[in-house]
Write an enzyme that holds these catalytic residues in place. Structure first.
Site, PDB file in Angstrom:
ATOM      1  CG  ASP A 287     -24.450  10.071  15.305  1.00 35.81           C
ATOM      2  OD1 ASP A 287     -25.451   9.436  15.653  1.00 35.81           O
ATOM      3  OD2 ASP A 287     -24.252  11.267  15.601  1.00 35.81           O
TER       4      ASP A 287
ATOM      5  CG  ASP B 107     -30.182  13.059  15.338  1.00 33.11           C
ATOM      6  OD1 ASP B 107     -30.725  13.124  14.223  1.00 33.11           O
ATOM      7  OD2 ASP B 107     -30.783  12.664  16.360  1.00 33.11           O
TER       8      ASP B 107
END
Length: 275
Positions: free
Chosen positions: A9, A11
């Site tokens: 991922d 953020d």
């Protein structure tokens, strides 16, 4: 020889914030953001904000300058570079957008480490305005996932595709948010999932860990991320998989003394790898 695919991922995993919120807050548009987010889907809201910023004279260079100040733990960049140098196939699956991610990765010297970025389109149009669109147009058809994924992106479907295309690889998935729960459910017993402590993905996984086939390894910050990730890679090297051992030790000699331990004692099959 079996390979290792590491899927990040972005953020609050690679960078230590939400990149959308970071840009909005740093450029002084928090109040407008708070108004629009109540009445618009996220991507539409961000696209509308970019239009308003452009109208008020905010340039692409202004946005890029803010992105280059994004907070990131000092051990994350070395961890990614070490994993890449060791021969891992690195991918990103993120609900941010391509412009933000590529700008940050370029600034950090990490863009060439990743073979694929799956995220919402973000590009500069002919008028110099940043456009942000959903990767999946849910206004035309839903993605059909029953898990709590945002309507514009099911990361589980991305992982399903990667497993179909690269099923001989072992997978490590790192994430923090609600959208990272669905791909965690897709992983197999030989894979690993690294949810961030005290974030939604960790909470959802720990509430019913028996639903997760993969081995679970929690992490709190970039230092933990580096320790756990590189130790998992080291374990695969010890098992005889095809990695550049010299490069891994050269970039992080601490691996010689760092064991893989489960940070979540959730169930018997959580991994604890001795050295």
């Amino acid at each position: 020889m079996e390979g290792l695919m590491v899927v990040f991922d972005f953020d609050k995993t690679i960078v230590d914030c939400d990149s959308d919120n970071w840009v909005v807050d740093e450029l002084g548009y928090t109040q407008l953001f708070d108004q629009l987010v109540k009445i618009m889907p996220w991507n539409t809201m961000m696209d509308t904000l970019m239009k308003e910023m452009h109208t008020q004279g905010v340039t692409i260079d202004d946005i890029a300058r803010v992105l280059k100040r994004v907070p990131i733990h000092p051990r994350v960049v070395p961890a990614i570079k070490a994993a890449h140098a060791a021969g891992c196939d690195l991918r990103i699956v993120s609900d941010a957008n391509m412009f933000f991610i590529e700008t940050i990765l370029d600034h950090l010297g990490l863009k060439d480490c990743f073979s694929e970025i799956n995220t919402n389109p973000g590009y500069v149009d002919g008028e110099g305005r940043l456009r942000i669109l959903p990767i999946h147009d849910f206004t035309k058809s839903p993605h059909g996932c029953s898990n709590p994924c945002p309507p514009n992106m099911c990361k589980g479907l991305v992982i399903k595709r990667l497993l179909c295309e690269h099923g001989n690889n072992k997978f490590i998935y790192l994430g923090d948010g609600i959208g990272d729960y669905c791909p965690s459910l897709r992983l197999r017993e030989e894979d690993h999932v690294m949810p961030r402590f005290n974030f939604p993905a960790y909470d959802m996984i720990s509430s019913n860990p028996m639903l997760i086939k993969a081995k679970i390894h929690g992490w709190a910050d970039g230092g933990d991320l580096e320790r756990v990730l590189l130790a998992l890679i080291q374990d695969n090297i010890n098992c005889g998989d095809d990695y550049n051992v010299d490069q891994l030790f050269k970039l992080d000699c601490k691996l010689e003394i760092l064991p893989v331990t489960s940070d979540i004692e959730l169930r018997p099959k959580v991994l604890c790898v001795p050295f």
